[in-house]
Design a protein around this motif. Structure first.
Motif, PDB file in Angstrom:
ATOM      1  N   GLY A 103      19.637 -28.540   3.882  1.00  0.00           N
ATOM      2  CA  GLY A 103      19.874 -27.860   2.615  1.00  0.00           C
ATOM      3  C   GLY A 103      18.596 -27.472   1.885  1.00  0.00           C
ATOM      4  N   ARG A 104      17.471 -27.994   2.346  1.00  0.00           N
ATOM      5  CA  ARG A 104      16.181 -27.678   1.722  1.00  0.00           C
ATOM      6  C   ARG A 104      15.359 -26.694   2.542  1.00  0.00           C
ATOM      7  NH1 ARG A 104      15.915 -28.116  -3.206  1.00  0.00           N
ATOM      8  NH2 ARG A 104      13.645 -28.438  -3.170  1.00  0.00           N
ATOM      9  N   LEU A 105      15.930 -26.138   3.604  1.00  0.00           N
ATOM     10  CA  LEU A 105      15.153 -25.276   4.488  1.00  0.00           C
ATOM     11  C   LEU A 105      14.601 -24.043   3.774  1.00  0.00           C
ATOM     12  CD1 LEU A 105      17.192 -25.409   7.824  1.00  0.00           C
ATOM     13  CD2 LEU A 105      15.115 -26.647   7.197  1.00  0.00           C
ATOM     14  N   GLY A 106      15.278 -23.600   2.741  1.00  0.00           N
ATOM     15  CA  GLY A 106      14.772 -22.445   2.006  1.00  0.00           C
ATOM     16  C   GLY A 106      13.603 -22.771   1.094  1.00  0.00           C
ATOM     17  N   TYR A 107      13.248 -24.061   0.998  1.00  0.00           N
ATOM     18  CA  TYR A 107      12.208 -24.488   0.068  1.00  0.00           C
ATOM     19  C   TYR A 107      10.968 -25.054   0.757  1.00  0.00           C
ATOM     20  CZ  TYR A 107      15.930 -24.235  -3.436  1.00  0.00           C
ATOM     21  OH  TYR A 107      16.943 -23.808  -4.258  1.00  0.00           O
ATOM     22  N   ILE A 108      11.101 -25.523   2.009  1.00  0.00           N
ATOM     23  CA  ILE A 108       9.958 -26.137   2.682  1.00  0.00           C
ATOM     24  C   ILE A 108       9.484 -25.239   3.819  1.00  0.00           C
ATOM     25  CG2 ILE A 108      10.810 -28.440   2.099  1.00  0.00           C
ATOM     26  CD1 ILE A 108      11.736 -28.757   4.978  1.00  0.00           C
ATOM     27  N   SER A 109       8.292 -25.523   4.320  1.00  0.00           N
ATOM     28  CA  SER A 109       7.707 -24.708   5.375  1.00  0.00           C
ATOM     29  C   SER A 109       8.434 -24.924   6.701  1.00  0.00           C
ATOM     30  CB  SER A 109       6.223 -25.048   5.547  1.00  0.00           C
ATOM     31  OG  SER A 109       6.080 -26.354   6.097  1.00  0.00           O
ATOM     32  N   THR A 110       8.321 -23.947   7.580  1.00  0.00           N
ATOM     33  CA  THR A 110       8.922 -24.070   8.907  1.00  0.00           C
ATOM     34  C   THR A 110       8.332 -25.255   9.654  1.00  0.00           C
ATOM     35  OG1 THR A 110       9.255 -21.672   8.986  1.00  0.00           O
ATOM     36  CG2 THR A 110       9.344 -22.866  11.076  1.00  0.00           C
ATOM     37  N   TRP A 111       7.009 -25.471   9.517  1.00  0.00           N
ATOM     38  CA  TRP A 111       6.352 -26.583  10.189  1.00  0.00           C
ATOM     39  C   TRP A 111       6.911 -27.932   9.713  1.00  0.00           C
ATOM     40  CZ3 TRP A 111       3.833 -28.010  14.244  1.00  0.00           C
ATOM     41  CH2 TRP A 111       3.123 -29.215  14.245  1.00  0.00           C
ATOM     42  N   ALA A 112       7.092 -28.070   8.412  1.00  0.00           N
ATOM     43  CA  ALA A 112       7.635 -29.319   7.876  1.00  0.00           C
ATOM     44  C   ALA A 112       9.049 -29.561   8.395  1.00  0.00           C
ATOM     45  CB  ALA A 112       7.627 -29.283   6.351  1.00  0.00           C
ATOM     46  N   ALA A 113       9.844 -28.486   8.502  1.00  0.00           N
ATOM     47  CA  ALA A 113      11.210 -28.628   8.999  1.00  0.00           C
ATOM     48  C   ALA A 113      11.230 -29.017  10.472  1.00  0.00           C
ATOM     49  CB  ALA A 113      11.976 -27.335   8.783  1.00  0.00           C
ATOM     50  N   LEU A 114      10.392 -28.362  11.276  1.00  0.00           N
ATOM     51  CA  LEU A 114      10.379 -28.621  12.717  1.00  0.00           C
ATOM     52  C   LEU A 114       9.883 -30.023  13.043  1.00  0.00           C
ATOM     53  CD1 LEU A 114       9.054 -25.194  14.065  1.00  0.00           C
ATOM     54  CD2 LEU A 114      11.373 -26.118  14.301  1.00  0.00           C
ATOM     55  N   THR A 115       8.938 -30.517  12.251  1.00  0.00           N
ATOM     56  CA  THR A 115       8.364 -31.843  12.513  1.00  0.00           C
ATOM     57  C   THR A 115       9.060 -32.945  11.727  1.00  0.00           C
ATOM     58  OG1 THR A 115       6.681 -31.470  10.787  1.00  0.00           O
ATOM     59  CG2 THR A 115       6.106 -30.863  13.063  1.00  0.00           C
ATOM     60  N   ARG A 116      10.131 -32.582  11.010  1.00  0.00           N
ATOM     61  CA  ARG A 116      10.900 -33.533  10.202  1.00  0.00           C
ATOM     62  C   ARG A 116      10.027 -34.216   9.148  1.00  0.00           C
ATOM     63  NH1 ARG A 116      13.687 -31.198  13.689  1.00  0.00           N
ATOM     64  NH2 ARG A 116      15.370 -32.180  14.883  1.00  0.00           N
ATOM     65  N   ARG A 117       9.038 -33.511   8.635  1.00  0.00           N
ATOM     66  CA  ARG A 117       8.171 -34.073   7.596  1.00  0.00           C
ATOM     67  C   ARG A 117       8.678 -33.593   6.232  1.00  0.00           C
ATOM     68  NH1 ARG A 117       2.053 -33.516  10.241  1.00  0.00           N
ATOM     69  NH2 ARG A 117       2.479 -34.855  12.055  1.00  0.00           N
ATOM     70  N   TYR A 118       9.736 -34.217   5.803  1.00  0.00           N
ATOM     71  CA  TYR A 118      10.371 -33.801   4.558  1.00  0.00           C
ATOM     72  C   TYR A 118       9.598 -34.354   3.368  1.00  0.00           C
ATOM     73  CZ  TYR A 118      14.083 -33.379   8.049  1.00  0.00           C
ATOM     74  OH  TYR A 118      14.805 -33.085   9.169  1.00  0.00           O
ATOM     75  N   PRO A 119       9.516 -33.593   2.304  1.00  0.00           N
ATOM     76  CA  PRO A 119       8.843 -34.084   1.087  1.00  0.00           C
ATOM     77  C   PRO A 119       9.484 -35.372   0.580  1.00  0.00           C
ATOM     78  CG  PRO A 119       9.206 -31.717   0.944  1.00  0.00           C
ATOM     79  CD  PRO A 119       9.944 -32.188   2.169  1.00  0.00           C
ATOM     80  N   ARG A 120       8.654 -36.258   0.058  1.00  0.00           N
ATOM     81  CA  ARG A 120       9.145 -37.555  -0.406  1.00  0.00           C
ATOM     82  C   ARG A 120      10.228 -37.401  -1.471  1.00  0.00           C
ATOM     83  NH1 ARG A 120       4.579 -41.809  -1.729  1.00  0.00           N
ATOM     84  NH2 ARG A 120       4.272 -41.336   0.478  1.00  0.00           N
TER      85      ARG A 120
END
Length: 257
Positions: A103-120
């Motif tokens: 649900g946050r994919l529109g807000y975080i970078s593609t790299w963060a999504a692919l590596t599962r590095r979600y913001p705290r």
């Protein structure tokens, strides 16, 4: 506030599925849209976020006219509209937390999504929402290991992770047993109140609509022919909304009406 004006949707050269429809939704109302199959309920919801392209008319959400947005602007604007689907639309091989974070994919970078590095902050908020709907203990469980009701709760949290300005739910209880359906409807009603979030539900079960909604909109042949409090939906109104529908189907739709 969502304001829909003169909304029309036509597929090909056939009759319009939606016919110059007007509808305004605001506040923390839970609005249920009822009507027989083919009335235009799902098309209405999908036109709001342009999963279906309107033929003409206006869809304004808090000052943004959705019908005129280009592809890039629409992708950004859609973050403001949460969507809960009948078929859950989860990725079975991913965990509950990973599905929720989509649900946050529109807000975080593609790299963060692919590596599962979600913001705290996103992880913290996800746990808060999952705790609220009773699935926090499933955070690391695969989605395909959950029951239908649990999967739908994941879908609700995923939509809320967008921090939406409105929540749409397209037949969210159709795949669930009666008890679980009531739990999901109760949850959506409570969330609308708690989050001050307008919720629009497309639903066949009129008894549930009357029990859990603040407002009911009845559609027939692409037009709204009833719009009011659940208590005002009586036999005469049901007869008009479901005119021509076999008695046994009408009874299944709303025996309590």
């Amino acid at each position: 506030m969502l304001k829909i004006s003169k909304l029309t949707k036509r597929y090909g050269s056939g009759d319009p599925v939606l016919k110059e429809l007007d509808l305004t939704v605001e506040g923390d109302q839970l609005t249920s849209v009822i009507g027989s199959s083919g009335a235009g309920k799902s098309t209405l919801l999908r036109c709001i976020n342009r999963l279906v392209e309107p033929t003409s008319g206006s869809i304004d959400l808090n000052g943004t006219e959705f019908t005129t947005l280009n592809r890039r602007s629409l992708r950004i604007a859609r973050r403001r509209i949460g969507m809960v689907f009948q078929g859950f639309n989860l990725i079975d091989r991913l965990t509950v937390m990973e599905n929720v974070q989509s649900g946050r994919l529109g807000y975080i970078s593609t790299w963060a999504a692919l590596t599962r590095r979600y913001p705290r902050e996103d992880i913290r908020h996800a746990y808060e929402l999952m705790e609220r709907v009773g699935i926090a203990h499933y955070a690391n469980k695969r989605a395909d290991e959950l029951s239908g009701g649990e999967r739908q709760r994941v879908g609700v949290v995923r939509a809320l992770m967008q921090r939406p300005e409105i929540l749409l739910a397209d037949e969210p209880t159709a795949s669930l047993d009666p008890k679980t359906s009531e739990q999901i409807m109760s949850l959506l009603r409570d969330l609308a109140s708690e989050l001050k979030l307008p919720v629009i539900i497309n639903i066949h079960n009129v008894a549930e609509a009357k029990e859990y909604s603040d407002r009911i909109v009845g559609m027939r042949y692409g037009r709204i022919i009833f719009d009011g409090l659940p208590a005002r939906l009586g036999k005469a109104e049901m007869d008009e909304i479901y005119a021509g529908v076999p008695a046994q189907d009408r009874a299944q739709a709303g025996a309590a009406a």
